[in-house]
Design a protein around this motif. Structure first.
Motif, PDB file in Angstrom:
ATOM      1  N   TRP A 162      53.064  67.600  28.348  1.00 41.20           N
ATOM      2  CA  TRP A 162      53.959  66.404  28.930  1.00 41.20           C
ATOM      3  C   TRP A 162      53.297  65.004  28.812  1.00 41.20           C
ATOM      4  O   TRP A 162      53.605  64.152  28.587  1.00 41.20           O
ATOM      5  CB  TRP A 162      54.869  66.761  29.656  1.00 41.20           C
ATOM      6  N   LYS A 165      52.434  63.691  25.611  1.00 43.40           N
ATOM      7  CA  LYS A 165      53.599  63.175  24.948  1.00 43.40           C
ATOM      8  C   LYS A 165      54.059  61.684  25.639  1.00 43.40           C
ATOM      9  O   LYS A 165      54.475  60.933  24.829  1.00 43.40           O
ATOM     10  CB  LYS A 165      54.759  64.127  25.296  1.00 43.40           C
ATOM     11  N   ALA A 166      53.689  61.631  26.865  1.00 41.54           N
ATOM     12  CA  ALA A 166      54.321  60.633  27.465  1.00 41.54           C
ATOM     13  C   ALA A 166      53.107  59.205  26.978  1.00 41.54           C
ATOM     14  O   ALA A 166      53.822  58.162  26.601  1.00 41.54           O
ATOM     15  CB  ALA A 166      54.114  60.519  29.059  1.00 41.54           C
ATOM     16  N   LEU A 266      60.912  61.728  26.654  1.00 38.86           N
ATOM     17  CA  LEU A 266      60.191  62.863  27.172  1.00 38.86           C
ATOM     18  C   LEU A 266      61.180  64.000  27.262  1.00 38.86           C
ATOM     19  O   LEU A 266      60.799  64.821  26.649  1.00 38.86           O
ATOM     20  CB  LEU A 266      59.320  62.582  28.417  1.00 38.86           C
TER      21      LEU A 266
END
Ligand code: HPA
Length: 270
Positions: A162, A165-166, A266
């Protein structure tokens, strides 16, 4: 405590139609993310059995159930801080309730002071790790195995995919994003210059009065965690100025749209 959690979650469950994809905890001056949610139900904390009630200016004190992007979310508009006099069990109670509601993903925001040399006021920092400097651990005391294990592993607390991804989302949208270590302190005093220096020396990039207890309980509960700070003031030698809570809330609110965009995108892909 298990009974109290179940009472709160059963009450909430009876009011929600669909399973919740992610829980969100909104920090000081960061409650406006809620305006991006297609709200179905708003529940003041005072209506929820066993829930504490929030007291700080800039914190609303309600749960919001609705759709963010394409996903069902449950957002806490207003959190409980240790400095308000709540016990660690009260501070982290909502996270226990989220787990009992079947939530597996937790997104947290906060306002923080920045110690990193390159940080500017308004910087967005993804938390990649933390240092717990609260005088108490929320898991202190007898462990209830129904809630989690005695010795939770904290080696990969902030879910790396994550974080990646951010950064992809930030890049795509031209948003400057940093990552760093967050030190959680009890407050309510802000830091002295010597304390900021100490925090920097022990490896922290940012400091704030929340998040760490919630994250510890989230990990104990088996939730995946993403957390992001808005740097509202600088604890960098030579750049330290007088700061008020109003300054913190104002800077956080001004930067909030960028943070909201990252969280929204997200949640869509997790
Ligand atoms: N220190 C602690 N908490 C904070 C700060 C800070 O400088 N800024 C916002 N929350």
């Amino acid at each position: 405590m298990f009974e109290q959690i179940l009472q709160a979650s059963s009450y909430l469950q009876s009011r929600f139609k669909d399973p919740i994809h992610a829980g969100i905890i909104l920090g000081s001056g960061l409650g406006n993310l809620a305006s991006e949610i297609q709200i179905e139900i708003t529940i003041p904390y005072s209506e929820i059995p066993n829930f504490p009630i929030s007291t700080v200016a800039g914190h609303k004190g309600q749960l919001i159930y609705g759709t963010l992007g394409s996903k069902k979310v449950l957002a806490m508009q207003g959190r409980f801080h240790y400095y308000e006099g709540y016990t660690m069990q009260q501070v982290t109670f909502p996270v226990r309730v989220m787990k009992a509601l079947g939530i597996k993903n937790l997104i947290i925001s906060n306002a923080a002071g920045g110690m990193h040399q390159d940080f500017e006021i308004g910087e967005l920092m993804v938390i990649r790790d933390h240092i717990n400097l609260f005088p108490e651990n929320p898991l202190h005391g007898k462990n209830d195995v129904k809630l989690g294990v005695r010795f939770p592993d904290m080696s990969a607390t902030y879910h790396q995919p994550w974080i990646d991804k951010a950064f992809e989302i930030a890049k795509k949208n031209g948003i400057q994003l940093s990552k760093g270590v967050y030190a959680g302190v009890s407050g309510p005093t802000l830091e002295t210059p010597a304390e900021y220096k100490m925090l920097k020396i022990i490896g922290a990039d940012a400091v704030g009065m929340s998040t760490v207890p919630e994250v510890i309980v989230a990990i104990h509960s088996g939730l995946k965690v993403f957390a992001i700070s808005i740097i509202t003031d600088l604890g960098v030698e030579g750049k330290i100025v007088k700061v008020t809570h109003e300054d913190v809330v104002r800077v956080a609110a001004a930067q909030e749209p960028k943070m909201t965009l990252i969280i929204k995108e997200l949640i869509d892909v997790i």
